[in-house]
Design a protein around this motif. Structure first.
Motif, PDB file in Angstrom:
ATOM      1  N   ARG A  24      -9.785  21.498   9.975  1.00 21.31           N
ATOM      2  CA  ARG A  24      -9.132  22.534   9.174  1.00 21.31           C
ATOM      3  C   ARG A  24      -8.452  21.992   7.923  1.00 21.31           C
ATOM      4  N   SER A  90     -20.592  23.888   1.702  1.00 25.25           N
ATOM      5  CA  SER A  90     -20.559  25.233   2.304  1.00 25.25           C
ATOM      6  C   SER A  90     -20.042  25.165   3.742  1.00 25.25           C
ATOM      7  N   ILE A  91     -20.447  24.133   4.468  1.00 20.59           N
ATOM      8  CA  ILE A  91     -19.915  23.945   5.822  1.00 20.59           C
ATOM      9  C   ILE A  91     -18.404  23.732   5.764  1.00 20.59           C
ATOM     10  N   THR A  92     -17.985  22.927   4.801  1.00 16.17           N
ATOM     11  CA  THR A  92     -16.550  22.700   4.613  1.00 16.17           C
ATOM     12  C   THR A  92     -15.824  23.999   4.292  1.00 16.17           C
ATOM     13  N   ALA A  93     -16.409  24.786   3.394  1.00 16.82           N
ATOM     14  CA  ALA A  93     -15.798  26.065   3.010  1.00 16.82           C
ATOM     15  C   ALA A  93     -15.622  26.977   4.220  1.00 16.82           C
ATOM     16  N   ALA A  94     -16.603  26.979   5.102  1.00 12.99           N
ATOM     17  CA  ALA A  94     -16.530  27.825   6.295  1.00 12.99           C
ATOM     18  C   ALA A  94     -15.342  27.432   7.165  1.00 12.99           C
ATOM     19  N   PHE A  95     -15.149  26.136   7.367  1.00 14.52           N
ATOM     20  CA  PHE A  95     -14.038  25.676   8.202  1.00 14.52           C
ATOM     21  C   PHE A  95     -12.694  25.824   7.496  1.00 14.52           C
ATOM     22  N   ARG A  97     -12.014  28.363   5.776  1.00 17.07           N
ATOM     23  CA  ARG A  97     -11.849  29.814   5.714  1.00 17.07           C
ATOM     24  C   ARG A  97     -12.004  30.362   4.291  1.00 17.07           C
ATOM     25  N   LYS A  99     -14.774  32.190   1.784  1.00 20.92           N
ATOM     26  CA  LYS A  99     -15.982  32.989   1.924  1.00 20.92           C
ATOM     27  C   LYS A  99     -17.196  32.181   1.473  1.00 20.92           C
ATOM     28  N   VAL A 100     -18.059  31.881   2.415  1.00 19.86           N
ATOM     29  CA  VAL A 100     -19.173  30.964   2.160  1.00 19.86           C
ATOM     30  C   VAL A 100     -20.129  31.510   1.104  1.00 19.86           C
TER      31      VAL A 100
END
Length: 450
Positions: A24, A90-95, A97, A99-100
């Motif tokens: 996170r 993008s994976i980092t952005a998802a974790f 929080r 918006k991917v």
């Protein structure tokens, strides 16, 4: 931004988050991305391949025919580079929080602009006038960011801190650990001397000359002496500074960091300072990692190495220590009423910039890997592993430079009074002068021969 770092509730929250923060926190994702690319490079090499298939370096060109041929031959690697970074970020952005979908769209545009900047900087005419990619990216970002309203989906991809931290982790892979051991003590000593002096100059000027609150002056002091934005946020929270004071400190760091890019670059070129001492001066006197990388990159790998040794080892690594010491002073001497709180030494770890762990890990990993191979093998590793990692690093820094410019708003940076600016500027001037004396006059031979 001002959070109570010493309260029991907050400490419990931090302890409960424990392992959870590994997925996170932006710092940790910079570590994972950087080490993943390094390990991928090693894996490719051990299987008889090279990670350079995933990188793109636009060669020098002088006419459109040459440019067309270069772009055609590098089209596949450019697309693979984009896809690699898009997936990882993008994976980092998802974790984190974010918006991917918005991030992916914004990063696509950011990448396209970065390619255009690298094409321009590879032009023979641009190289003739030293229009390096870092300065061009910053200038374009500043102009576009202040003249054109940016959409929310694009702004979500302007993750300056993430990009620069990934770049610094990758920089560790290109910096032998033996060099860090050799230069580390000198870098630490030089940075510590100037950091302490700069802090006390800003604190004294703020409290004695300009009548600022002690908490405010301390936040300004660490912002100008330790590690810019990160230090201002960490220490501001640790000593319970007002959130508007933290915001003003951050704004002043940004103003001076951007100004110092152009000022230091101009002075270094005017005075003909060699790359090693130039990088050390930038590392000593710049106020933010991203801005320092922008300036140092203009003078090549030697300058970038000495900059990193000073900035990362000498300054960034002690953010947590400064936060703890000032929290203790604040609670013990500045608080008028007993609040029942106490400075917790665990804050040193909580505020420690985790991406530095990735920097050292990458350096140690590559140093061991190189040492385990023969002399002939080391030459191949330099071409097939280290050189491509440098390209990944260069692109990460280009994203950084663009993001700095695109997120800097001149109107927002002038919304505070003159007293904080005067206090910070007093320390900044002292910092730059002392940085020159130590880097260029006293220790020039050391940094030049590094």
């Amino acid at each position: 931004m001002s959070i109570d770092l010493t309260s029991e509730d907050n400490s419990n929250t931090v302890r409960k988050s424990g392992w959870f923060e590994l997925i996170r926190k932006e710092d940790w994702w910079a570590v994972w991305i950087g080490l993943f690319l390094v390990l991928t490079g090693i894996l490719f090499w051990t299987t008889g391949h090279s990670i350079k298939v995933l990188t793109a370096q636009i060669p020098r060109w002088t006419d459109f025919q040459t440019l067309g041929g270069a772009l055609s031959s590098h089209a596949g690697s450019t697309i693979l580079l984009f896809v690699t970074y898009l997936i990882l970020f993008s994976i980092t952005a998802a974790f984190l929080r974010i918006k991917v979908g918005q991030f992916a769209a914004g990063f696509t545009l950011l990448f396209i602009i970065s390619v255009a900047i690298n094409i321009f900087s590879s032009w023979g005419w641009a190289q003739q006038y030293n229009l390096e990619a870092p300065i061009v990216a910053l200038a374009i970002g500043l102009i576009a960011g202040n003249l054109i309203p940016l959409s929310g989906w694009f702004s979500s991809a302007l993750r300056t801190e993430l990009y620069v931290k990934v770049g610094i982790v990758l920089l560790g892979a290109t910096l032998p650990f033996t060099l860090i051991i050799q230069a580390g003590p000198v870098a630490f000593l030089q940075a510590t001397v100037i950091a302490v002096i700069t802090f006390f100059v800003i604190y004294f000027a703020g409290t004695r000359w300009f009548g600022l609150d002690k908490h405010f002056a301390a936040t300004l002091g660490v912002g100008g002496s330790v590690c810019g934005v990160s230090a201002a946020i960490a220490v501001g929270g640790a000593i319970k500074a007002k959130k508007e004071h933290v915001s003003i400190s951050i704004s002043l760091v940004v103003i001076w960091a951007v100004a110092a890019i152009f000022l230091l670059t101009f002075l270094i070129k005017l005075l003909g300072i060699p790359a090693g001492p130039a990088g050390a001066w930038i590392g000593t006197s710049e106020f933010a990692d991203a801005a320092g990388v922008t300036a140092a990159s203009s003078f090549g790998d030697h300058a970038l190495n000495s900059f990193t040794l000073i900035k990362v080892i000498g300054r960034d690594i002690f953010i947590g220590v400064w936060a703890f010491i000032l929290a203790f002073i604040s609670i013990t001497f500045w608080e008028n009423k007993k609040s029942g709180t106490k400075a917790d030494a665990s804050e040193i770890w909580h505020r420690f910039p985790k991406f530095i762990i990735g920097f050292f890990a990458a350096s140690i990993l590559l140093t061991i890997f190189i040492a385990a191979n023969s002399a002939s093998g080391r030459a191949v590793i330099n071409t097939d592993v280290i050189a491509p990692i440098k390209e990944f690093r260069t692109w990460a820094f280009t994203f950084t430079f663009l993001s700095i410019g695109l997120t800097t708003r001149f109107k927002e940076l002038t919304s505070f009074g003159w007293r904080p600016f005067a206090a910070f500027s007093t320390g900044a001037v002292v910092n730059i002068i002392l940085g020159y004396v130590l880097s260029v006059l006293v220790l020039q031979n050391f940094w030049a021969s590094l």
